[in-house]
Design a protein around this motif. Sequence first.
Motif, PDB file in Angstrom:
ATOM      1  N   ARG A 286       0.831  -1.195   0.000  1.00 26.97           N
ATOM      2  CA  ARG A 286       0.000   0.000   0.000  1.00 26.97           C
ATOM      3  C   ARG A 286       0.867   1.246   0.000  1.00 26.97           C
ATOM      4  O   ARG A 286       1.058   1.887   1.039  1.00 26.97           O
TER       5      ARG A 286
ATOM      6  N   ARG B 140      -7.507  -4.919  -4.181  1.00 25.70           N
ATOM      7  CA  ARG B 140      -7.427  -3.451  -4.092  1.00 25.70           C
ATOM      8  C   ARG B 140      -7.728  -2.753  -5.420  1.00 25.70           C
ATOM      9  O   ARG B 140      -7.795  -1.523  -5.462  1.00 25.70           O
ATOM     10  N   PHE B 141      -7.894  -3.517  -6.493  1.00 25.38           N
ATOM     11  CA  PHE B 141      -8.241  -2.918  -7.778  1.00 25.38           C
ATOM     12  C   PHE B 141      -9.328  -3.747  -8.455  1.00 25.38           C
ATOM     13  O   PHE B 141      -9.367  -4.958  -8.304  1.00 25.38           O
TER      14      PHE B 141
ATOM     15  N   ASP C 279      -3.649   5.050  -2.639  1.00 31.40           N
ATOM     16  CA  ASP C 279      -4.872   5.599  -2.051  1.00 31.40           C
ATOM     17  C   ASP C 279      -4.867   7.128  -1.974  1.00 31.40           C
ATOM     18  O   ASP C 279      -5.826   7.771  -2.437  1.00 31.40           O
TER      19      ASP C 279
ATOM     20  N   ASN D 171      -9.162   1.766  -8.064  1.00 27.23           N
ATOM     21  CA  ASN D 171      -8.705   1.418  -6.721  1.00 27.23           C
ATOM     22  C   ASN D 171      -9.936   1.224  -5.837  1.00 27.23           C
ATOM     23  O   ASN D 171     -10.667   2.177  -5.537  1.00 27.23           O
TER      24      ASN D 171
END
Length: 476
Positions: free
Chosen positions: A34, A140-141, A356, A372
Amino acid sequence: MVRVPARRAALASCALMVAVATAACSGGGDPDPRPTSAPTTKPSPSDTKPRQVTFGAFGSKEEVAAFQKVVDGFNAASSTRKVTLKSWPDHESALADVLAGNAPDAFLTSRIDLDQLVEADAVQPVSLLLDERGVDFGDRFSRDAVDAFAMDSELQCMAYSVSPMVVYYNTDLVDFDKMERRGLDVPNVNAEGFRDRWTLAEFAAAAQFASRRGDERGVWIDPTLQGLAPFIYSGDGNVFDDDRDPTSLAFSDDSTRAALDQTLAILRDPTVTPTNAQLARATPVQLFKRGELAMIAGFRNLVPELREADDLDFDVLPMPTIDTRATIGDISGLCLSKDSDVQGDAADFIAYAVSDPAMATVATTGYIVPANTEVASSPDYLAPGLQPAHSGIFTDSIRYMEVPPFIDDRLALVDAVTPLLERLVTAPGTLDLDQVTEEIDDASRAVLSPEETESPSDSPSDSPSESPSESESPSE
């Protein structure tokens, strides 16, 4: 168009996952999955001048300003690289510049341009480079958005935003509570307390209800391939005759005609659609902003404009369902130039741009649906207190998107069939659906398979006075 849920390019996805897994196993440690800031590197005494990296993006001035903030954030965290932003008004301008040899080191692109970029060898696949930088391709995508940029067993560009087409509706003109009290067809309320899907019959009822006074009109759907495609797919029809290598549109297929027949019963109804006088003085979006039109279809980039309209209360619903849920979408990605001399630095910037904090910066403009998923479920995107109240409708609709096949000359196809589509939807009087759909398919073949639609004068003579042995063969 490729039906993403059922007909995803499995080989490309599997190869992509293998490539990512290989990079993960060969790396020298677990990277941070991340990234929250730009990677920094201490300058060496012999190299104190920052390396120059260019990033190209297109969009509205507000979107470009948000990209500039992303660039500034990266530059503030790195003393060895300096990113400079280059902007274009639209993806067509960006594509032309890249194909002309003027590609920035990293650049935003539309998925519909991907085949031209790959064919021109203009992009460097990013899967291994981004995996080395800790970009998590898993939950996350959006998997649908990532898969859209997989080609030749590689992730060619990194998915950035994905925006399905939805229905915008005026909540004053389409009052579902009032409709329900009158016993009209309305969408059901889900477990979370809001309406998240509807049928074509409920869509028609809303259009009729909003048009009951005569001044306001219920609905407008653009008479284009893009406007009609969600209805065709929802009715289990097909827009193209082949999902990967189309040679024709498929409007004359029985299943497509059946879907169109149901849809056109609404879109051709002069009592619920704008009059010619209304359309002569304003666009459908302008009519919607003025409260003269209850429903239009569109993508996420309409949101900022509608938020600025005076006295407009609006929300969104998915495209209506005939048989199965379906829509189309606009997908963008971040690419790495094959000719860049600073590919590592450019890859660092892409990894930062999809993190993010960076994505949240652009999502707050309201123009995009982030690929995202963390940002797409955050207040930065959902914007509690701002319209539409249910921005989650966009993200929920992603899984039902149809991704179009690559068309060599997309604009030529649009020019060839749009007049016939306008006739299909807006021409007054009785419609001969069979004839018009045949004409649409015929017009499309001149663009999609011109070698199969040559005129009789271009073909070899079949004169009875000549035997095959006396005439020249077609190959000579």
